[in-house]
Design an enzyme around this catalytic site. Structure first.
Site, PDB file in Angstrom:
ATOM      1  CG  ASP A   1     -19.977 -11.207 -36.894  1.00 29.47           C
ATOM      2  OD1 ASP A   1     -20.364 -12.378 -37.062  1.00 29.47           O
ATOM      3  OD2 ASP A   1     -18.990 -10.913 -36.188  1.00 29.47           O
TER       4      ASP A   1
ATOM      5  CD1 TRP B   1     -15.144 -11.528 -30.194  1.00 24.51           C
ATOM      6  CD2 TRP B   1     -15.021 -11.521 -32.434  1.00 24.51           C
ATOM      7  NE1 TRP B   1     -14.521 -12.695 -30.594  1.00 24.51           N
ATOM      8  CE2 TRP B   1     -14.434 -12.714 -31.962  1.00 24.51           C
ATOM      9  CE3 TRP B   1     -15.057 -11.316 -33.816  1.00 24.51           C
ATOM     10  CZ2 TRP B   1     -13.899 -13.683 -32.802  1.00 24.51           C
ATOM     11  CZ3 TRP B   1     -14.531 -12.276 -34.652  1.00 24.51           C
ATOM     12  CH2 TRP B   1     -13.961 -13.449 -34.150  1.00 24.51           C
TER      13      TRP B   1
ATOM     14  CE  LYS C   1     -19.256 -18.007 -30.371  1.00 21.77           C
ATOM     15  NZ  LYS C   1     -18.259 -17.596 -29.424  1.00 21.77           N
TER      16      LYS C   1
HETATM   17  N1  PLP Z   1     -18.258 -12.725 -34.517  1.00 20.65           N
HETATM   18  C1  PLP Z   1     -18.530 -12.524 -33.230  1.00 20.65           C
HETATM   19  C2  PLP Z   1     -19.269 -11.294 -32.837  1.00 20.65           C
HETATM   20  C3  PLP Z   1     -18.132 -13.453 -32.262  1.00 20.65           C
HETATM   21  O1  PLP Z   1     -18.402 -13.224 -30.991  1.00 20.65           O
HETATM   22  C4  PLP Z   1     -17.431 -14.597 -32.666  1.00 20.65           C
HETATM   23  C5  PLP Z   1     -16.949 -15.574 -31.684  1.00 20.65           C
HETATM   24  O2  PLP Z   1     -16.846 -15.370 -30.525  1.00 20.65           O
HETATM   25  C6  PLP Z   1     -17.176 -14.766 -34.031  1.00 20.65           C
HETATM   26  C7  PLP Z   1     -17.608 -13.825 -34.924  1.00 20.65           C
HETATM   27  C8  PLP Z   1     -16.387 -15.926 -34.543  1.00 20.65           C
HETATM   28  O3  PLP Z   1     -16.977 -17.135 -34.422  1.00 20.65           O
HETATM   29  P1  PLP Z   1     -16.202 -18.474 -34.811  1.00 20.65           P
HETATM   30  O4  PLP Z   1     -15.772 -19.087 -33.549  1.00 20.65           O
HETATM   31  O5  PLP Z   1     -17.248 -19.259 -35.540  1.00 20.65           O
HETATM   32  O6  PLP Z   1     -15.065 -18.121 -35.701  1.00 20.65           O
END
Ligand code: PLP
Length: 399
Positions: free
Chosen positions: A213, A132, A248
């Site tokens: 994560d 990401w 999500k």
């Molecule tokens: N970690 C990963 C792998 C993600 O894909 C995302 C969001 O796309 C996040 C963390 C962060 O999520 P948040 O929107 O809750 O900050």
């Protein structure tokens, strides 16, 4: 004095920058496969029924909005722990888990990174290649040197596990290893339970710091099965970190609802860790917001709302799977010769489609279909109205 003459224009965020271009696009049948958001078959961001019911009850109470504890409210934090570790977890009973509400998964990653940095271990953070987009930036901003471990094999479109093992074994002691607990973003390729066990053995043998994560729990096989990596690390006896997010799974993106959980070796250690974690948070944003976490806690702590939420999550998961299946079928029907069966095997919201940057650019220019230049597409943005157009456009740029 002109303070800002030397300030350079920063590059746009690859994902939100793409959304800006999508919004500006005048074509009525444009499709945004760039952002990591789940859309319904009508192309809308859903407002879950469980969320509506919980929110109505909260609003009806007209509670005052005082500051809440630095680490967030107890009913929320314990609901997060139960979800991640299981309600009957001995770690929770023994007081070995510290949880703090954070500003989404991003906030949890950043608070965790700042906390580890203050341990002065002088070791890098290792992220998967690819990962990401924000992982690197978050850990670099916290002062880490960021290195990569081998992860994806472009030929098999699965995990290069031998490569991953070699990388992990090469890292110095106390390297923070950022692992996607499930639904790897951007590839959709996850490791198996047996492979997780090997990763755990390496982390133990090499004194690495595991940081899981968990942004997509429930999007692959359901809450319990998707929690397997966390459960295996919990069994291992190691200390480790988990960032989790309800962006999500509750479709609460804008409320910024996440948490950082740290597994320690004892109740006493937990007390000390929490005290330092609170200092990290206090000097950053002081204390977290009330609303989103109150909704998540209300849903998770009510058997009826929790069931409703799990049913709605299952609906999202099943719709994504149906879109994966549909895309594979429609690509074949559109005359594509390559085998795209891997799209159905990949898990979560994303697929690493294998499209090149040039092909992605053509999709955007010629068809108003937006995807990341890496070829990542958000399968959760496909629906029964746009899937034919997308399949035909992909077939054309591949021809
Ligand atoms: N970690 C990963 C792998 C993600 O894909 C995302 C969001 O796309 C996040 C963390 C962060 O999520 P948040 O929107 O809750 O900050």
């Amino acid at each position: 004095m002109n303070l800002f003459t030397s300030v350079q224009l920063a590059p746009k965020d690859p994902i939100f920058g793409l959304t800006e271009a999508y919004v500006a696009d005048q074509r009525a049948d444009k499709v945004n496969l760039g952002v990591g958001v789940y859309y319904t078959d009508e192309g809308k961001v859903p407002l879950l029924k469980a969320v509506i019911q919980a929110e109505e009850a909260i609003v009806a109470k007209h509670s005052p909005r005082s500051y809440i504890p630095i680490e967030g409210p107890n009913p929320y934090n314990s609901a997060v722990q139960n979800l991640l570790f299981g309600a009957d977890s001995s770690l929770i009973k023994d007081g070995r888990v510290v949880t703090a509400e954070c500003l989404g998964g991003t906030g949890a990653l950043r608070v965790g990174a700042d906390f580890i940095k203050r341990l002065n271990l002088n070791a890098p953070c290792a992220i998967s290649n690819p990962t990401w987009e924000n992982h690197r930036g978050i850990f670099e901003s916290a002062g880490f040197e960021v290195v990569e471990y081998t992860y994806f094999d472009g030929k098999t479109r699965g995990v290069d596990f031998d490569g991953m093992v070699k990388s992990l074994e090469s890292f110095p002691k106390y390297t923070t290893v950022l692992l996607h607990a499930c639904c790897h973003n951007p590839t959709g390729a996850d490791i198996t339970e047996a492979q997780w066990r090997q990763v755990i053995d390496i982390c133990k043998a090499k004194d690495l710091i595991p940081f899981l994560d968990m942004a997509y729990q429930g999007f692959a096989d359901g809450i319990e099965k998707d929690g397997i990596a966390v459960r295996l690390f919990a069994e291992s006896g190691m200390s480790f970190f988990v960032s989790s997010s309800f962006s999500k799974s509750f479709s609460l993106y804008g409320e910024r609802v996440g948490a950082l959980s740290i597994v320690t070796q004892s109740k006493d250690e937990s007390t000390r860790v929490l005290s330092q974690l609170k200092r990290v948070i206090r000097t950053n944003y002081s204390n977290p917001p009330t609303h989103g976490a109150a909704i998540a806690a209300a849903v998770l702590n009510s058997p009826e709302l929790r069931q409703l939420w799990e049913d709605e999550l299952a609906e999202m998961r099943d719709r994504i799977k149906a879109m994966r299946h549909g895309l594979v079928e429609k690509l074949a029907a559109a005359g594509v010769k390559q085998d795209f069966a891997f799209i159905e095997a990949q898990r979560g919201m994303f697929s690493y489609s294998g499209l090149s940057a040039e092909q992605v650019e053509r999709l955007q220019k010629e068809d108003g279909i937006y995807a990341l230049s890496t070829g990542r597409i958000c399968v959760a943005a496909l629906n029964t109205k746009n899937i034919d157009k997308v399949a035909q456009a992909i077939a054309r740029v591949l021809a």
